[in-house]
Enzyme design. Sequence first.
Site, PDB file in Angstrom:
ATOM      1  N   LYS A  77      33.172  37.301  45.441  1.00  0.00           N
ATOM      2  CA  LYS A  77      32.747  36.233  46.359  1.00  0.00           C
ATOM      3  C   LYS A  77      31.454  35.562  45.880  1.00  0.00           C
ATOM      4  CE  LYS A  77      29.822  38.091  49.925  1.00  0.00           C
ATOM      5  NZ  LYS A  77      29.141  37.653  51.095  1.00  0.00           N
TER       6      LYS A  77
ATOM      7  N   LYS B 248      27.599  46.287  47.289  1.00  0.00           N
ATOM      8  CA  LYS B 248      26.173  45.979  47.102  1.00  0.00           C
ATOM      9  C   LYS B 248      25.424  47.140  46.485  1.00  0.00           C
ATOM     10  CE  LYS B 248      25.202  42.205  50.188  1.00  0.00           C
ATOM     11  NZ  LYS B 248      24.367  41.659  51.236  1.00  0.00           N
TER      12      LYS B 248
ATOM     13  N   LYS C 108      24.489  34.480  47.520  1.00  0.00           N
ATOM     14  CA  LYS C 108      23.125  33.999  47.233  1.00  0.00           C
ATOM     15  C   LYS C 108      22.431  34.868  46.212  1.00  0.00           C
ATOM     16  CE  LYS C 108      22.164  33.830  52.106  1.00  0.00           C
ATOM     17  NZ  LYS C 108      22.689  35.118  52.535  1.00  0.00           N
TER      18      LYS C 108
HETATM   19  N1  AQP Z   1      31.392  33.381  49.615  1.00  0.00           N
HETATM   20  C1  AQP Z   1      31.499  33.220  50.916  1.00  0.00           C
HETATM   21  N2  AQP Z   1      32.557  32.571  51.441  1.00  0.00           N
HETATM   22  C2  AQP Z   1      32.669  32.369  52.791  1.00  0.00           C
HETATM   23  N3  AQP Z   1      31.743  32.816  53.679  1.00  0.00           N
HETATM   24  C3  AQP Z   1      30.677  33.457  53.191  1.00  0.00           C
HETATM   25  N4  AQP Z   1      29.606  34.000  53.775  1.00  0.00           N
HETATM   26  C4  AQP Z   1      28.799  34.550  52.840  1.00  0.00           C
HETATM   27  N5  AQP Z   1      29.321  34.371  51.620  1.00  0.00           N
HETATM   28  C5  AQP Z   1      30.492  33.700  51.802  1.00  0.00           C
HETATM   29  C6  AQP Z   1      29.368  33.969  55.208  1.00  0.00           C
HETATM   30  O1  AQP Z   1      28.068  33.455  55.423  1.00  0.00           O
HETATM   31  C7  AQP Z   1      27.524  34.053  56.600  1.00  0.00           C
HETATM   32  C8  AQP Z   1      26.138  34.527  56.335  1.00  0.00           C
HETATM   33  O2  AQP Z   1      26.187  35.548  55.367  1.00  0.00           O
HETATM   34  P1  AQP Z   1      24.911  36.454  55.153  1.00  0.00           P
HETATM   35  O3  AQP Z   1      23.849  35.662  54.548  1.00  0.00           O
HETATM   36  O4  AQP Z   1      24.531  37.088  56.430  1.00  0.00           O
HETATM   37  O5  AQP Z   1      25.390  37.640  54.253  1.00  0.00           O
HETATM   38  P2  AQP Z   1      26.403  37.756  53.093  1.00  0.00           P
HETATM   39  O6  AQP Z   1      27.804  37.673  53.595  1.00  0.00           O
HETATM   40  O7  AQP Z   1      26.038  39.011  52.366  1.00  0.00           O
HETATM   41  O8  AQP Z   1      26.098  36.455  52.212  1.00  0.00           O
HETATM   42  P3  AQP Z   1      25.653  36.358  50.729  1.00  0.00           P
HETATM   43  O9  AQP Z   1      25.522  34.922  50.406  1.00  0.00           O
HETATM   44  O10 AQP Z   1      26.564  37.180  49.852  1.00  0.00           O
HETATM   45  O11 AQP Z   1      24.212  36.990  50.770  1.00  0.00           O
HETATM   46  P4  AQP Z   1      23.594  38.148  49.895  1.00  0.00           P
HETATM   47  O12 AQP Z   1      23.803  37.745  48.469  1.00  0.00           O
HETATM   48  O13 AQP Z   1      22.161  38.224  50.280  1.00  0.00           O
HETATM   49  O14 AQP Z   1      24.339  39.399  50.245  1.00  0.00           O
HETATM   50  C9  AQP Z   1      28.475  35.184  57.012  1.00  0.00           C
HETATM   51  O15 AQP Z   1      29.241  34.750  58.087  1.00  0.00           O
HETATM   52  C10 AQP Z   1      29.334  35.380  55.796  1.00  0.00           C
HETATM   53  O16 AQP Z   1      30.634  35.794  56.137  1.00  0.00           O
END
Ligand code: AQP
Length: 334
Positions: free
Chosen positions: A194, A111, A197
């Site tokens: 991965k 990140k 969002k």
């Molecule tokens: N691509 C993914 N595949 C499977 N699981 C995923 N999770 C996130 N992306 C994937 C799971 O979703 C839950 C919530 O995640 P989060 O919003 O707390 O943070 P993150 O993992 O950082 O998700 P994002 O979508 O990538 O958000 P941003 O872009 O804001 O950093 C967690 O259980 C995560 O494992």
Amino acid sequence: MQRVFSGIQPSGIPTLGNYLGAIRNWVGLQSDHECIWCVVDLHAITVFQDPKALRQQTLEMAATLLACGVDPQNHILFAQSSVRSHVQLAWIFNCVARIGWLNRMTQFKDKAGKDRENASAGLYVYPNLMAADIHAYHATRVPVGDDQRQHLELANDIAKKFNFDYGVEFFPQIEPLILGPAARVMSLRDGTKKMSKSDPSEQSRINMNDDGDAIALKIRRAKTDPEPLPDAVAGLEGRPEARNLVGIYAALAETDHASVLQDFGGKGFGTFKEALAELMVEKLAPINNETRRWLDDEGSIVRILQAGAERAAAIADPIVAEAERLVGFIGLQR
Ligand code: AQP
């Protein structure tokens, strides 16, 4: 009954990755666990969020969770910043965790990217706050996507060190629940990254509020390779985009990679993508409609989150007060 905790950041519209990797598994756990679900707005601001957008994203995230089947009556749903104990315990954990441990966290490296010096200090200590989120409830099971595995190992290391330093058995070890064929959904533009969002490319992800046309277009445009789909799982080796799409299909159809390949092995991506888009619309459209219904009644979402915060605080506050006492703080006479 075991206590489960999990959180999701209101850092944008939830994606198919969030749904298949996490949210869907949350709902399944509600039948035989005591569940605490949290919209983790404190985590979201580790990357700047426009205040108006953050408020709206928090409501939309809660609406999506409710639409997916999160049950706020028999379980707890709340916004993280409403329960102060998370931050109080996170500070103690900032003092327990070692800088060397945080330096190994791959999510911070991903990140922060090349401009590490310019990342917020909050992003760096994010895993300590995540450990506090869980340990503030003495939760023992945490359903997450595979990307969070390393953070949960750190949460266990923090619990062990706290217990050792203060000569207690206070924080339990936690068991990560990383479930299903889509525990890590990858970007539609790059099968080695991965789905996120906050990915700047809208085409890289399926948003939970995408309509049928948007889903069909994104799947049609998803990166693939020129070969037809293989007959067996071994044939997905070295083909990350094909593996990802097959994994998504398997998760949506509630089956596994092998049986998807039984149906589509030898077929080209044109046919497969059409079937995948159709299945995705069938599964996501009802959630989308239900989310919009919740969003039409913002007041009831706010009431659910506030009632949830009160119930969450009733569990977390005494646990964190005891952690503070163990550390040697005088504390407030309550
Ligand atoms: N691509 C993914 N595949 C499977 N699981 C995923 N999770 C996130 N992306 C994937 C799971 O979703 C839950 C919530 O995640 P989060 O919003 O707390 O943070 P993150 O993992 O950082 O998700 P994002 O979508 O990538 O958000 P941003 O872009 O804001 O950093 C967690 O259980 C995560 O494992």
